[in-house]
Design an enzyme around this catalytic site. Structure first.
Site, PDB file in Angstrom:
ATOM      1  N   GLU A  12       0.887  -1.174   0.000  1.00 36.15           N
ATOM      2  CA  GLU A  12       0.000   0.000   0.000  1.00 36.15           C
ATOM      3  C   GLU A  12       0.912   1.208   0.000  1.00 36.15           C
ATOM      4  O   GLU A  12       1.657   1.419   0.947  1.00 36.15           O
ATOM      5  CB  GLU A  12      -0.887   0.002   1.245  1.00 36.15           C
ATOM      6  CG  GLU A  12      -1.604  -1.306   1.516  1.00 36.15           C
ATOM      7  CD  GLU A  12      -2.583  -1.675   0.434  1.00 36.15           C
ATOM      8  OE1 GLU A  12      -3.223  -0.770  -0.121  1.00 36.15           O
ATOM      9  OE2 GLU A  12      -2.691  -2.867   0.123  1.00 36.15           O
ATOM     10  N   CYS A  39      -2.376   8.609   4.312  1.00 40.60           N
ATOM     11  CA  CYS A  39      -2.328   8.173   2.919  1.00 40.60           C
ATOM     12  C   CYS A  39      -3.612   8.572   2.202  1.00 40.60           C
ATOM     13  O   CYS A  39      -3.656   8.596   0.975  1.00 40.60           O
ATOM     14  CB  CYS A  39      -2.131   6.671   2.851  1.00 40.60           C
ATOM     15  SG  CYS A  39      -3.207   5.799   3.972  1.00 40.60           S
TER      16      CYS A  39
HETATM   17  P1  NAP Z   1       8.733   3.954   4.295  1.00 38.09           P
HETATM   18  O1  NAP Z   1       9.870   4.866   4.492  1.00 38.09           O
HETATM   19  O2  NAP Z   1       8.560   3.354   2.948  1.00 38.09           O
HETATM   20  O3  NAP Z   1       8.919   2.811   5.393  1.00 38.09           O
HETATM   21  C1  NAP Z   1       8.069   1.674   5.488  1.00 38.09           C
HETATM   22  C2  NAP Z   1       8.894   0.439   5.880  1.00 38.09           C
HETATM   23  O4  NAP Z   1       9.592  -0.057   4.745  1.00 38.09           O
HETATM   24  C3  NAP Z   1       9.942   0.696   6.937  1.00 38.09           C
HETATM   25  O5  NAP Z   1      10.050  -0.457   7.766  1.00 38.09           O
HETATM   26  C4  NAP Z   1      11.227   0.850   6.127  1.00 38.09           C
HETATM   27  O6  NAP Z   1      12.326   0.508   6.945  1.00 38.09           O
HETATM   28  C5  NAP Z   1      11.003  -0.126   4.988  1.00 38.09           C
HETATM   29  N1  NAP Z   1      11.674   0.267   3.745  1.00 38.09           N
HETATM   30  C6  NAP Z   1      11.561   1.462   3.124  1.00 38.09           C
HETATM   31  N2  NAP Z   1      12.286   1.461   1.980  1.00 38.09           N
HETATM   32  C7  NAP Z   1      12.850   0.229   1.882  1.00 38.09           C
HETATM   33  C8  NAP Z   1      13.702  -0.386   0.919  1.00 38.09           C
HETATM   34  N3  NAP Z   1      14.135   0.264  -0.147  1.00 38.09           N
HETATM   35  N4  NAP Z   1      14.084  -1.656   1.130  1.00 38.09           N
HETATM   36  C9  NAP Z   1      13.682  -2.327   2.222  1.00 38.09           C
HETATM   37  N5  NAP Z   1      12.864  -1.795   3.171  1.00 38.09           N
HETATM   38  C10 NAP Z   1      12.453  -0.533   3.001  1.00 38.09           C
HETATM   39  O7  NAP Z   1       7.342   4.662   4.614  1.00 38.09           O
HETATM   40  P2  NAP Z   1       6.939   5.622   5.850  1.00 38.09           P
HETATM   41  O8  NAP Z   1       7.784   6.823   5.807  1.00 38.09           O
HETATM   42  O9  NAP Z   1       6.898   4.817   7.055  1.00 38.09           O
HETATM   43  O10 NAP Z   1       5.427   6.038   5.544  1.00 38.09           O
HETATM   44  C11 NAP Z   1       5.067   7.193   4.846  1.00 38.09           C
HETATM   45  C12 NAP Z   1       4.541   6.819   3.471  1.00 38.09           C
HETATM   46  O11 NAP Z   1       3.609   5.747   3.574  1.00 38.09           O
HETATM   47  C13 NAP Z   1       3.770   7.898   2.753  1.00 38.09           C
HETATM   48  O12 NAP Z   1       4.180   7.955   1.407  1.00 38.09           O
HETATM   49  C14 NAP Z   1       2.317   7.455   2.838  1.00 38.09           C
HETATM   50  O13 NAP Z   1       1.471   7.932   1.826  1.00 38.09           O
HETATM   51  C15 NAP Z   1       2.455   5.995   2.808  1.00 38.09           C
HETATM   52  N6  NAP Z   1       1.337   5.326   3.436  1.00 38.09           N
HETATM   53  C16 NAP Z   1       0.495   4.596   2.653  1.00 38.09           C
HETATM   54  C17 NAP Z   1      -0.588   3.975   3.217  1.00 38.09           C
HETATM   55  C18 NAP Z   1      -1.528   3.181   2.359  1.00 38.09           C
HETATM   56  O14 NAP Z   1      -2.349   2.473   2.896  1.00 38.09           O
HETATM   57  N7  NAP Z   1      -1.423   3.236   1.048  1.00 38.09           N
HETATM   58  C19 NAP Z   1      -0.826   4.076   4.590  1.00 38.09           C
HETATM   59  C20 NAP Z   1       0.064   4.813   5.366  1.00 38.09           C
HETATM   60  C21 NAP Z   1       1.152   5.424   4.761  1.00 38.09           C
HETATM   61  P3  NAP Z   1      13.845   0.971   6.688  1.00 38.09           P
HETATM   62  O15 NAP Z   1      13.805   2.408   6.314  1.00 38.09           O
HETATM   63  O16 NAP Z   1      14.515   0.669   7.990  1.00 38.09           O
HETATM   64  O17 NAP Z   1      14.367   0.095   5.586  1.00 38.09           O
END
Ligand code: NAP
Length: 524
Positions: free
Chosen positions: A264, A301
């Site tokens: 998501e 989101c």
């Molecule tokens: P994030 O930075 O993508 O992190 C999410 C998880 O994924 C973390 O555990 C992160 O840990 C891991 N991760 C990120 N990039 C990675 C990679 N390249 N390889 C492996 N693991 C990776 O997201 P966030 O900052 O927590 O959340 C904000 C974003 O989420 C916004 O864009 C928002 O729109 C979106 N969101 C979407 C929804 C939905 O339902 N569509 C709901 C809530 C939020 P590490 O950084 O330690 O690797």
């Protein structure tokens, strides 16, 4: 319960030399304790244990798994204020909001427990044998759904409870019969540990197989990459950024045996203001819009990041009322320094765009990592010329698009990327235009809302929190609501198996459950 900073590998704890600390966004200061960072050895141990647990866990009666989910919910509530305080410290989200989110998290676990007992998720289908059929007899065919195997769960920073360690993906996977290896979010490791303590205690109390749940922490992308690449993992549930989700989709698809990733990701949740609604209640809609846009410093989101209307005096009234309301909004602390920096960069990009007009900003920031609300406007033809203007700016920023006419509105909506939601504000006089737009809206979004706002996602049977790419990596399903269980199941057909070898729910003497017999639905 004091925080240890340990990794949870089944019911065992582990420490490593690599450590990191959470940072309080409100002060920028590191928090105690130091958390152990998992490496490939801990990933391997947790995944192997999950694979071993799978055999026993998937064989449990649905009621036993339902009791486990309910025990997790009770144990989370048993953590009391400590959980809310730690989540507040790590996320800067208000206590009241976090308390509501905790309610949503435990209700979600209980809803999946009810779903398990209701039995529809098993997808039972029976086509009895037709031995006399000509020219060929039909064999006895019976179908049910079985769990995929261990699931890796990645939560997002903006929902430290409801989309995290015991969030929707964990609840759906455990309900389906899949052990979970959770990758804790580095922004809220203490919150994650408290929730993990609750899950492990519930697993012990309910005699669940060792390894049904593990929590691995760490700050590097390598940890998540190793988890998704591990051969024992059979599916991934992810909530977070588009970049993170796509990185994991790539890893999963390049494995010797590819696995599904339900990611998501990003969405700008377009809102369409139809002429009758604008004419009649431009100011009231503007008030609701600014409230939805700035809720939780815009870190949802489902935040309404793009608003369309047909240019004219009514849209001007809306824009000026929204600008007036937004100018009074005080900035709030954002979840992490990284999210704040990305937000500032997104706003800077819009400010510097030659075709974009800044309509209003919130009041001056007073602390570190404060997100200042921003409202912009652009002409429809300029959005058509530069579709990057419709990309997500995660935070309280939104863009009003002034369309020339209904045809341009339809063309612009048709050209958008996939979204979690699309919203219509309409009056009776707008119904013909709404009917014309609806097929395009269905093609673009997982949820279509009338006269409301996209923020606020009900956890229910009919909810869809999903949508076409890039809202998600697989728009055929949802991450919220009971349908989410289907992501972690697959159908198996049993042809002419003796009764004694059939799964109990497919035998002739099985207790009544929803099923399809010879094509006809039976709900008794
Ligand atoms: P994030 O930075 O993508 O992190 C999410 C998880 O994924 C973390 O555990 C992160 O840990 C891991 N991760 C990120 N990039 C990675 C990679 N390249 N390889 C492996 N693991 C990776 O997201 P966030 O900052 O927590 O959340 C904000 C974003 O989420 C916004 O864009 C928002 O729109 C979106 N969101 C979407 C929804 C939905 O339902 N569509 C709901 C809530 C939020 P590490 O950084 O330690 O690797």
């Amino acid at each position: 319960m004091p925080l240890s900073g340990d990794l949870f590998i089944g019911t065992s704890r582990a420490r490593t030399a690599a450590t990191f600390r959470a940072v309080a966004p409100a002060t920028g200061q590191p928090l105690e304790p130091a958390f152990a960072g998992a490496g490939t050895e801990e990933v391997d141990r947790a995944c192997r244990l999950a694979a071993r647990a799978f055999t026993g866990y998937r064989a449990l009666a649905p009621d036993e798994r339902a009791r486990f989910l309910e025990a997790i919910a009770d144990a989370i509530m048993g953590l009391g204020d400590e959980l809310i305080e730690r989540a507040h410290l790590e996320s800067a989200l208000p206590r009241e909001r976090l308390s509501g989110e905790r309610g949503r998290t435990v209700n979600q676990l209980r809803l999946f427990a009810d779903e398990l007992r209701a039995g529809g998720w098993l997808g039972l289908r029976i086509d009895p044998a037709l031995p006399e059929r000509t020219p060929l007899p039909r064999p006895d065919l019976r179908q049910r759904r079985i769990p995929l195997g261990p699931v890796a769960v990645f939560g997002a920073s903006n929902f430290p409870l409801a989309f995290s360690v015991a969030g929707g993906d964990t609840a759906a996977a455990l309900a389906a019969g899949c052990p979970v290896v959770a990758k804790g979010h580095p922004a809220h490791p203490g919150t994650g540990e408290l929730v993990a303590q609750a899950i492990v205690a519930a697993a012990r109390d309910c005699n669940m197989p060792e390894g049904v749940f593990s929590l691995l922490n760490g700050e590097s992308h390598e940890l998540g990459a190793a988890l998704v690449a591990h051969p024992a993992i059979r599916a991934v549930g992810f909530t977070g950024s588009r970049r993170g989700g796509l990185a994991l989709v790539k890893i999963a698809s390049e494995r010797p045996e590819p696995i599904p990733v339900y990611a998501e990701m990003s969405s700008v949740n377009p809102v369409l203001l139809l002429p009758g609604a604008l004419e009649r209640r431009a100011e009231a809609i503007a008030e609701g819009y600014v409230a939805s846009l700035t809720l939780g410093v815009g870190q949802f989101c489902t935040n309404p990041g793009l608003v369309f209307g047909i240019a004219g005096p009514a849209l001007d009234r809306f824009a000026s009322a929204a600008a007036g309301a937004l100018a009074g909004i005080a900035p709030g602390t954002m979840l992490t320094a990284g999210i704040h920096a990305a937000y500032e960069e997104g706003v800077r990009r819009l400010r510097q765009h030659p075709r974009v007009e800044l309509l209003a900003e919130g009041t001056e920031p007073a602390g570190p990592a404060c997100g200042r609300a921003a409202l912009f406007a652009v002409a429809g033809e300029d959005l058509a010329a530069d579709p990057s203007l419709a990309e997500e700016v995660f935070g309280p920023s939104s863009l009003i698009v002034r369309c020339r006419d209904a045809d341009e509105l339809l063309a612009l909506v048709t050209g958008l990327e996939g979204q979690l939601t699309m919203t219509l504000h309409l009056e009776d006089s707008d119904e013909a235009l709404a009917a014309r737009l609806l097929p395009a809206l269905e093609q673009k979004a997982g949820r279509i809302i009338a006269n409301g706002w996209p923020t606020g996602v009900e956890v229910a049977h009919a909810m869809v929190h999903g949508g076409p790419f890039p809202a998600t990596s697989d728009g055929r399903t949802t991450s919220v609501g009971t349908l989410a269980i289907e992501r972690f199941l697959r159908p198996v057909c049993y042809q002419n198996l003796p009764q004694a070898l059939l799964p109990p729910e497919l035998r002739d003497d099985a207790p009544p459950r929803p099923r399809r017999v010879d094509g006809a639905w039976r709900l008794d």
